[in-house]
Enzyme design. Structure first.
Site, PDB file in Angstrom:
ATOM      1  N   GLU A  70      33.674  11.547 -10.834  1.00  0.00           N
ATOM      2  CA  GLU A  70      34.494  10.597  -9.761  1.00  0.00           C
ATOM      3  C   GLU A  70      33.503   9.672  -8.968  1.00  0.00           C
ATOM      4  O   GLU A  70      33.524   9.806  -7.691  1.00  0.00           O
ATOM      5  CB  GLU A  70      35.258  11.631  -8.723  1.00  0.00           C
ATOM      6  CG  GLU A  70      36.040  12.637  -9.355  1.00  0.00           C
ATOM      7  CD  GLU A  70      37.093  13.448  -8.512  1.00  0.00           C
ATOM      8  OE1 GLU A  70      36.455  13.672  -7.226  1.00  0.00           O
ATOM      9  OE2 GLU A  70      37.938  13.553  -8.871  1.00  0.00           O
ATOM     10  N   GLU A 108      40.248  16.504 -15.371  1.00  0.00           N
ATOM     11  CA  GLU A 108      40.528  17.229 -14.177  1.00  0.00           C
ATOM     12  C   GLU A 108      42.104  16.994 -14.217  1.00  0.00           C
ATOM     13  O   GLU A 108      42.591  15.922 -14.103  1.00  0.00           O
ATOM     14  CB  GLU A 108      40.024  16.900 -13.201  1.00  0.00           C
ATOM     15  CG  GLU A 108      38.542  17.288 -12.866  1.00  0.00           C
ATOM     16  CD  GLU A 108      38.093  17.425 -11.569  1.00  0.00           C
ATOM     17  OE1 GLU A 108      38.449  17.412 -10.641  1.00  0.00           O
ATOM     18  OE2 GLU A 108      36.785  16.981 -11.466  1.00  0.00           O
TER      19      GLU A 108
HETATM   20  C1  BG6 Z   1      37.863  16.650  -7.791  1.00  0.00           C
HETATM   21  C2  BG6 Z   1      36.519  17.161  -7.828  1.00  0.00           C
HETATM   22  O1  BG6 Z   1      37.999  15.783  -6.764  1.00  0.00           O
HETATM   23  O2  BG6 Z   1      39.024  17.430  -7.449  1.00  0.00           O
HETATM   24  C3  BG6 Z   1      36.262  18.880  -7.974  1.00  0.00           C
HETATM   25  O3  BG6 Z   1      35.763  16.456  -8.808  1.00  0.00           O
HETATM   26  C4  BG6 Z   1      37.482  19.490  -7.145  1.00  0.00           C
HETATM   27  O4  BG6 Z   1      35.306  19.037  -7.725  1.00  0.00           O
HETATM   28  C5  BG6 Z   1      38.890  18.903  -7.440  1.00  0.00           C
HETATM   29  O5  BG6 Z   1      37.240  20.665  -6.955  1.00  0.00           O
HETATM   30  C6  BG6 Z   1      40.005  19.616  -6.675  1.00  0.00           C
HETATM   31  O6  BG6 Z   1      39.736  19.723  -5.168  1.00  0.00           O
HETATM   32  P1  BG6 Z   1      39.703  20.830  -4.315  1.00  0.00           P
HETATM   33  O7  BG6 Z   1      39.261  20.029  -2.908  1.00  0.00           O
HETATM   34  O8  BG6 Z   1      40.978  21.413  -4.243  1.00  0.00           O
HETATM   35  O9  BG6 Z   1      38.499  21.567  -4.640  1.00  0.00           O
END
Ligand code: BG6
Length: 477
Positions: free
Chosen positions: A183, A376
């Site tokens: 990201e 993701e």
């Molecule tokens: C993304 C990141 O922004 O979102 C992850 O690459 C992160 O590291 C994921 O865990 C989800 O966000 P969160 O705050 O729910 O863990």
């Protein structure tokens, strides 16, 4: 009877994690401190610590969620076997930079750190799981914050390339898919996690953030060159925190505001994929009074070394208005966004928008014409363990069904997509809140927000559902 599926036969189904949220063992075998290792949980001021990291460093908190996390360091074999049981074709993980270079500027790598990833990668290959490695996922070694304010300083390029050189040589022939920075646009929103820097008392934070971004973009281009030189089979991707921003109304002011907001993220990928700063950068820098310092070869380096594919995270679309009175923030989100009344909202304020994924994929491909990789996606939700020890996470299945259907539609629209790794395939610590309660996994890990629990792993209903999705190559959802 053959069932129709839009997914190619070699589609890489899998899941994703990151060292800083998953491994624990925060000082084992010579590892140095990661950025997250000084952060407390949500109830003890995690957001304040994220925005004022030097202050956080000087504070002694009662509990640090990352120190043990879910202890993948000692559970890797069990976890990788669970991934194989689901049928994973790929597993995205990150290599902890301070596990290999504890201080960031060390000249030789920590062999014990490499040995850990040898075990992971060798077992992945034995289980026929293709490793997809993120080189830097929110864990620039903490020592560099104190030495040079992290990526604000150009010397980080050399330290990062030394790290890359070790990885590309050590894992030559074993790893083919690499992401240079997780990201990359996050540096504008959480400069500590994205860039290992503290900008809290800077007179001109945007100047530092964009200068640091430039250092990362040059580092990413040089890493791409290095990877290709060491092994022409290496495939290098950029990684964007994506999610199309919609205008709040058809008012052209709102439409233009949405265009500008989308460009905040595209800015990075424009450089990494097209090899030049975009046309709108000049005006943006002028408006923000930013003067970028560039070395004489930087532009040529960026031009000559563009990425092979575009990877991105997608959780939700976003919504914006040109009217500052309307444009207040949705709770719980790093990205400023209005609440979209057409969408469902999770307990943490994140909205579900499957069609938004199809829109985002079409926009990215129209713009870059390079294969996509969704690295993701997922729903952070609270799970309940029933008296007989089961976890019925139908809400998670519903979210994933909607998103995977949309991904299939985008592929049918003509968008090439290499694979899909949903986030936090085994429960881990949330990056934003530091909580365990915000779970994304197919596998439940017995640990609570305060660090209590046996760390036992239990497949949820979604585990068996995803197993079927992979087995049928997405034709049964
Ligand atoms: C993304 C990141 O922004 O979102 C992850 O690459 C992160 O590291 C994921 O865990 C989800 O966000 P969160 O705050 O729910 O863990």
């Amino acid at each position: 009877m053959t069932t129709h599926t839009p997914f190619p036969n070699d589609f890489l189904w899998g899941g994703a994690t990151a060292a800083n949220q998953y491994e624990g063992a925060y000082l084992s075998d010579g590892k140095g401190l990661s950025l997250v290792d000084i952060l407390p949980d949500a109830h003890h001021g995690r957001w304040a610590a994220l925005t004022h990291p030097k202050e956080a460093q000087a504070t002694q908190y009662d509990f640090y969620p990352s120190h043990e996390s879910v202890d993948f360091y000692h559970h890797y074999e069990e976890d990788l076997r669970l991934m194989a049981e689901m049928g994973f074709k790929t597993y995205r993980f990150s290599i902890s930079w301070p596990r290999i270079f504890p201080n960031g500027d060390d000249l030789t790598p920590n062999e014990a750190g490499l040995a850990f990833y040898d075990r992971i990668i060798d077992l992945c290959r034995a289980l026929q799981i293709e490793p997809l490695v993120t080189i830097n996922h929110f864990d620039t070694p903490l020592a560099m914050l104190n030495k040079c304010n992290g990526w604000a300083d150009r010397q980080m390029i050399d330290h990062y390339l030394r790290f890359c050189d070790v990885l590309f040589k050590h894992y030559k022939g074993k790893v083919h898919y690499w992401l240079t920075f997780n990201e990359i646009n996050m540096i504008l929103h959480i400069p500590f996690l994205g860039g290992g820097m503290d900008v809290s008392d800077a007179a001109h934070p945007d100047q530092i953030k964009y200068q640091a971004s430039h250092h990362q973009l040059v580092a990413s281009a040089l890493a791409t060159k290095l990877a290709h030189d060491i092994d022409p089979d290496n495939q290098i991707g950029c990684m964007l925190a994506a999610g199309e921003t919609y205008p709040n109304t058809p008012n052209p002011d709102d439409v233009f505001k949405a265009l500008e907001t989308n460009r905040e993220g595209y800015f990075f990928i424009d450089v990494q994929s097209r090899g030049t700063y975009p046309n709108y950068a000049k005006r943006l820098f002028k408006a923000k009074e930013i003067v970028l310092e560039m070395a004489p070869d930087d532009e040529a380096i960026l031009k000559a070394n563009t990425v092979d594919f575009i990877s991105f995270s997608y959780y939700s679309s976003r919504l914006t208005s040109a009217d500052p009175a309307v444009n207040n923030q949705t709770e719980g989100n790093v990205f400023a966004s209005l609440k979209n009344p057409y969408l469902k909202t999770s307990e943490w304020g994140w909205q579900t928008d499957g069609l938004g994924l199809r829109i985002t994929m079409n926009q990215l491909y129209d713009r870059y014409q390079k294969p996509l990789f969704i690295v993701e996606n997922g729903l952070g939700a609270r799970d309940t363990v029933t008296a007989d020890g089961q976890i019925h996470d139908d809400y998670r299945i519903a979210y994933l069904q909607e998103n995977i259907t949309a991904m299939g539609q985008a592929i049918a629209d003509g968008v090439p997509c290499i694979g899909y790794t949903s986030w936090g395939c085994i429960d881990l610590i949330s990056a934003g809140s530091g909580e365990m309660a915000k779970r994304y996994g197919y596998v439940y890990v017995d640990r609570d927000n305060d660090g209590n629990g046996t760390l036992a792993r239990t497949p949820k209903d979604s585990f068996y559902w995803y197993q079927k999705v992979i087995k049928t190559n997405g034709s049964v959802l």
